[in-house]
Design a protein around this motif. Sequence first.
Motif, PDB file in Angstrom:
ATOM      1  N   ASP A  21      -4.252   0.726  -1.878  1.00  0.00           N
ATOM      2  CA  ASP A  21      -4.076  -1.009  -2.081  1.00  0.00           C
ATOM      3  C   ASP A  21      -3.403  -1.233  -3.369  1.00  0.00           C
ATOM      4  O   ASP A  21      -4.214  -0.967  -4.419  1.00  0.00           O
ATOM      5  N   GLU A  24       0.906  -1.171  -0.098  1.00  0.00           N
ATOM      6  CA  GLU A  24      -0.167  -0.171  -0.003  1.00  0.00           C
ATOM      7  C   GLU A  24       0.803   1.282   0.185  1.00  0.00           C
ATOM      8  O   GLU A  24       1.761   1.281   0.500  1.00  0.00           O
ATOM      9  N   GLU A  45       7.175   5.739   6.955  1.00  0.00           N
ATOM     10  CA  GLU A  45       6.699   7.081   6.546  1.00  0.00           C
ATOM     11  C   GLU A  45       8.175   7.543   5.886  1.00  0.00           C
ATOM     12  O   GLU A  45       9.086   7.510   6.539  1.00  0.00           O
ATOM     13  N   ARG A  51       5.229  -5.967   3.323  1.00  0.00           N
ATOM     14  CA  ARG A  51       5.261  -7.379   3.816  1.00  0.00           C
ATOM     15  C   ARG A  51       6.480  -7.920   3.604  1.00  0.00           C
ATOM     16  O   ARG A  51       6.737  -8.117   2.442  1.00  0.00           O
ATOM     17  N   ASN A  94       0.149   5.643   0.628  1.00  0.00           N
ATOM     18  CA  ASN A  94      -0.743   6.439   1.209  1.00  0.00           C
ATOM     19  C   ASN A  94      -2.126   5.933   1.199  1.00  0.00           C
ATOM     20  O   ASN A  94      -3.030   6.636   0.496  1.00  0.00           O
ATOM     21  N   ASN A 133       3.548   7.100   3.120  1.00  0.00           N
ATOM     22  CA  ASN A 133       3.371   6.206   3.890  1.00  0.00           C
ATOM     23  C   ASN A 133       3.305   4.615   3.466  1.00  0.00           C
ATOM     24  O   ASN A 133       2.252   4.663   2.502  1.00  0.00           O
ATOM     25  N   ILE A 134       4.257   3.932   3.267  1.00  0.00           N
ATOM     26  CA  ILE A 134       4.244   2.764   2.636  1.00  0.00           C
ATOM     27  C   ILE A 134       4.193   1.504   3.666  1.00  0.00           C
ATOM     28  O   ILE A 134       4.895   1.485   4.254  1.00  0.00           O
ATOM     29  N   LYS A 135       3.246   0.502   3.147  1.00  0.00           N
ATOM     30  CA  LYS A 135       3.028  -0.655   3.928  1.00  0.00           C
ATOM     31  C   LYS A 135       3.449  -1.683   3.332  1.00  0.00           C
ATOM     32  O   LYS A 135       3.398  -2.046   2.040  1.00  0.00           O
ATOM     33  N   THR A 157       4.978  -0.510   8.208  1.00  0.00           N
ATOM     34  CA  THR A 157       4.693   0.599   7.561  1.00  0.00           C
ATOM     35  C   THR A 157       5.837   1.449   7.938  1.00  0.00           C
ATOM     36  O   THR A 157       6.186   1.599   8.976  1.00  0.00           O
TER      37      THR A 157
END
Length: 78
Positions: free
Chosen positions: A31, A26, A68, A58, A28, A54-56, A66
């Motif tokens: 998805d 993700e 920033e 895995r 900002n 803001n990067i999520k 996450t």
Amino acid sequence: DEKLIVGIVWDEKLKSKIQFGDQILEVNGKDLTELDFCDLVLGPSQFKKDDLLNIKFRREKDSIFTLELKKEKMVFSD
């Protein structure tokens, strides 16, 4: 496997936080896991919109985190 992943980490400060192969889930709040490959490549970049991202990610099966990140302009000289 049609996933958006980290290909290189050039900032030494980030190497302890993100790694080659981490999946980008993700950006900002957008998805990226359900986007078609062509949309990822040919569509508008999610990374160009804002200076603060803001990067999520895995890392492994259930390791989600996450970060920033603030975009910085890089200057190259001889």
